[in-house]
Design a protein around this motif. Sequence first.
Motif, PDB file in Angstrom:
ATOM      1  N   PRO A 148      17.468  39.814  -1.134  1.00  0.00           N
ATOM      2  CA  PRO A 148      17.492  38.440  -1.263  1.00  0.00           C
ATOM      3  C   PRO A 148      18.711  37.490  -0.920  1.00  0.00           C
ATOM      4  N   LEU A 149      19.938  38.229  -1.030  1.00  0.00           N
ATOM      5  CA  LEU A 149      20.904  37.438  -0.415  1.00  0.00           C
ATOM      6  C   LEU A 149      20.804  37.349   1.227  1.00  0.00           C
ATOM      7  N   LEU A 150      20.556  38.551   1.753  1.00  0.00           N
ATOM      8  CA  LEU A 150      20.576  38.320   3.272  1.00  0.00           C
ATOM      9  C   LEU A 150      19.410  37.325   3.520  1.00  0.00           C
ATOM     10  N   GLU A 151      18.395  37.078   2.876  1.00  0.00           N
ATOM     11  CA  GLU A 151      17.498  36.248   3.172  1.00  0.00           C
ATOM     12  C   GLU A 151      17.760  34.745   3.149  1.00  0.00           C
ATOM     13  N   GLU A 152      18.527  34.369   1.801  1.00  0.00           N
ATOM     14  CA  GLU A 152      18.883  33.226   1.685  1.00  0.00           C
ATOM     15  C   GLU A 152      20.182  32.840   2.712  1.00  0.00           C
ATOM     16  N   LEU A 153      20.886  33.836   3.235  1.00  0.00           N
ATOM     17  CA  LEU A 153      22.037  33.453   4.025  1.00  0.00           C
ATOM     18  C   LEU A 153      21.265  33.123   5.635  1.00  0.00           C
ATOM     19  N   ARG A 154      20.163  33.814   5.989  1.00  0.00           N
ATOM     20  CA  ARG A 154      19.516  33.319   7.012  1.00  0.00           C
ATOM     21  C   ARG A 154      18.897  31.978   7.165  1.00  0.00           C
ATOM     22  N   LYS A 155      18.718  31.543   5.879  1.00  0.00           N
ATOM     23  CA  LYS A 155      17.974  30.183   5.571  1.00  0.00           C
ATOM     24  C   LYS A 155      19.100  28.995   5.778  1.00  0.00           C
ATOM     25  N   GLY A 156      20.283  29.486   6.238  1.00  0.00           N
ATOM     26  CA  GLY A 156      21.362  28.453   5.982  1.00  0.00           C
ATOM     27  C   GLY A 156      21.433  27.534   7.177  1.00  0.00           C
ATOM     28  N   ALA A 157      21.348  26.175   7.151  1.00  0.00           N
ATOM     29  CA  ALA A 157      21.381  25.423   8.327  1.00  0.00           C
ATOM     30  C   ALA A 157      22.134  25.605   9.395  1.00  0.00           C
ATOM     31  N   PHE A 158      23.741  26.207   9.015  1.00  0.00           N
ATOM     32  CA  PHE A 158      24.533  26.479   9.919  1.00  0.00           C
ATOM     33  C   PHE A 158      24.466  28.140  10.133  1.00  0.00           C
ATOM     34  N   LEU A 163      24.891  32.967  -2.508  1.00  0.00           N
ATOM     35  CA  LEU A 163      25.148  33.767  -3.633  1.00  0.00           C
ATOM     36  C   LEU A 163      24.629  33.218  -4.991  1.00  0.00           C
ATOM     37  N   ARG A 164      24.689  31.937  -5.026  1.00  0.00           N
ATOM     38  CA  ARG A 164      24.308  31.297  -6.423  1.00  0.00           C
ATOM     39  C   ARG A 164      22.814  31.398  -6.322  1.00  0.00           C
ATOM     40  N   ILE A 165      21.935  31.033  -5.432  1.00  0.00           N
ATOM     41  CA  ILE A 165      20.406  31.204  -5.450  1.00  0.00           C
ATOM     42  C   ILE A 165      19.941  32.531  -5.775  1.00  0.00           C
ATOM     43  N   SER A 166      20.546  33.585  -4.985  1.00  0.00           N
ATOM     44  CA  SER A 166      20.290  34.964  -5.333  1.00  0.00           C
ATOM     45  C   SER A 166      20.853  35.627  -6.459  1.00  0.00           C
ATOM     46  N   GLY A 167      21.715  34.944  -7.010  1.00  0.00           N
ATOM     47  CA  GLY A 167      22.151  35.562  -8.411  1.00  0.00           C
ATOM     48  C   GLY A 167      23.109  36.654  -8.369  1.00  0.00           C
ATOM     49  N   TYR A 168      23.921  36.702  -7.076  1.00  0.00           N
ATOM     50  CA  TYR A 168      24.814  37.551  -6.763  1.00  0.00           C
ATOM     51  C   TYR A 168      26.499  37.186  -7.172  1.00  0.00           C
ATOM     52  N   ASP A 169      27.082  37.998  -7.690  1.00  0.00           N
ATOM     53  CA  ASP A 169      28.208  37.616  -8.060  1.00  0.00           C
ATOM     54  C   ASP A 169      29.380  38.691  -7.203  1.00  0.00           C
ATOM     55  N   LYS A 170      29.589  38.214  -5.956  1.00  0.00           N
ATOM     56  CA  LYS A 170      30.231  38.849  -5.012  1.00  0.00           C
ATOM     57  C   LYS A 170      31.495  38.215  -4.478  1.00  0.00           C
ATOM     58  N   ARG A 171      32.686  39.004  -4.351  1.00  0.00           N
ATOM     59  CA  ARG A 171      33.970  38.224  -3.592  1.00  0.00           C
ATOM     60  C   ARG A 171      33.780  38.010  -2.227  1.00  0.00           C
TER      61      ARG A 171
END
Length: 600
Positions: free
Chosen positions: A437-447, A481-489
């Motif tokens: 889910p995090l990888l999917e959200e990252l690839r949705k980013g406009a930039f 990170l917020r959308i996918s619910g991850y708390d990572k550095r």
Amino acid sequence: MVGSGGSYSVASFAAQMHELMEGEAAKAVTPLEIISGPTTNAGIACFSASGRNRDIGVAFKVAAQREFIPLSALVLRDESPLHSLGRRFQYADVVGFQSDSFKDGFLAVASLVASSVLILRAYLAAAPDSEELPSSLEELMHQTVCGWSAEDIASQANDLCLNRTVSLLFTNSLRATSVDLESRFVEAGLGNLHAADLRNFGHGRHFWMHKHKASTSIVCLVGDGMEQLARKSLEALPQEIPRLRIDFRGPKHLQAIAGLVVGLHLSLGAGDASNTDPAKPGVPEFGRRLYRIGPMHPAGSQKELNLNAALARKGVNTLGADTEAWFEHYSNSINFLRDASIQGLVMDYDGTLSDDRDRFKVGLRPKVSEELNRLLEGGLPVGIATGRGPSAGVSLRSSIKRELWGRVLVGYYNGGIISSLRDERDPLLGELDTLDPLLEELRKGAFLSSCEIRANTKQISVKFSRRRDVSRALSEISEALRISGYDKRVVISSHSVDVLLGGQSKLTLVEELCNYAGIDSSTVLRIGDRADPVGNDFQLLKHPLGLSVDQASGDPKTGWALAPAGIRGVQATVFYLERLAKLEETWAMMITPSDRGLTN
């Protein structure tokens, strides 16, 4: 953009290209403005045809010692005094480009065109989907200048400039042309010329014409699609004043460079009118004396330069800060390092042992390899932390003597996996599930959707071409990170932004090195390039023995960057390593406040 004489025209063209192609404000300045101006956070590009100009040399040196970033120079020679300064301050880039076609007379005609073409090519190369330049200068002129005829322009300029003051009107794409024409008219004594853009001319600049109609002529350079503005402006002026209008079409960057060529032919016509060769007007003896005076810059002591650089790297504003306290912190940090008994060394890789210039090479620079081998042969245990995987091991083994591999620990993936350099089975982690889910959200980013994203089970690395895009990347990563619910550095390195999925830390490498060598962590020297809170070396360098080669932390007791003024990056790493001297059982850092650093 810095230049003097004819190179000031090049600087003006470069500033215009930067604004046009990068969308960032830029301006042309003289060397004296850099030498005597305030220290500021800005990029600097210096231009000199020969690289021998004393003013530009002092400006480059001052800019390097104040650590303007980025700092570069373009010289139309393979070797020059500016090249020597580039070798002294190796974080800067001095680009040499020599050709027999670039030989100049007094007013630098060939170098103006050559430098401008090189600058334009560089910006076009950095732009996505940019079109190629026309195949020849003649093709460019016919494509861009309406009714192009070099002979007609020179002939009409001859008539307009004969015993007249020229009012040069222009639109924005021809701004560099106006700068160059003013310079040529003054430096070659071709006549009087004053310049204004079409709208600024309407705010009082026209009053000269009211008083001197009979001795004034108009040259109007029209681009940017502003034909209507030009037509109405010229119609409003007294019709008895002779005029020459030249129109430009096509992309603005081509208008800009074609305008410079038009300006050269206008200067030729003005030279004919005044019986002056614009390329060889002659130089009076007092002019030679003026040139030889130089900038007369009062150089500060090396100790003072180093102090100012160290505080600037900390982000200290010496005008508003408690400077006495910071001076004391600086002195205490140097004394602590000098008095420390060092028994181990942990270093970052990218930005510290290697930088972007080495990205297509296998192995470290010779001086880095030499110093690492010296320390290892002296018995100093070394750990190297990297965000990379196997490629770092391959590079290190090509630079460190085989018999010393067993004395080196490598922390791959920012400390996620630690192994001996002797173990040639470099860790290659499996790819992260593409449906994560995090990888999917990252690839949705406009930039981020346009960035290179590499993901394995330990970390996700996002790479992009321009450093200034870091804030955009961080913003979209935080949202993902917020959308996918991850708390990572999330940490920033010299070449990427990394999301650490495994909770790894470079401090783990410090612990492993201490266990391996039987030493205490308080005796381990740590060197990296990002000591700022979001930097990937922040945890590593948050220690009194933590040294940065680039960005320092805001902590007055840790994460200092103590290399001499103008010494950054890999060059600063070599500076630190060279000053490690072996005592009986430990090592000492032989650093002083007045060190000059490398000079070759």
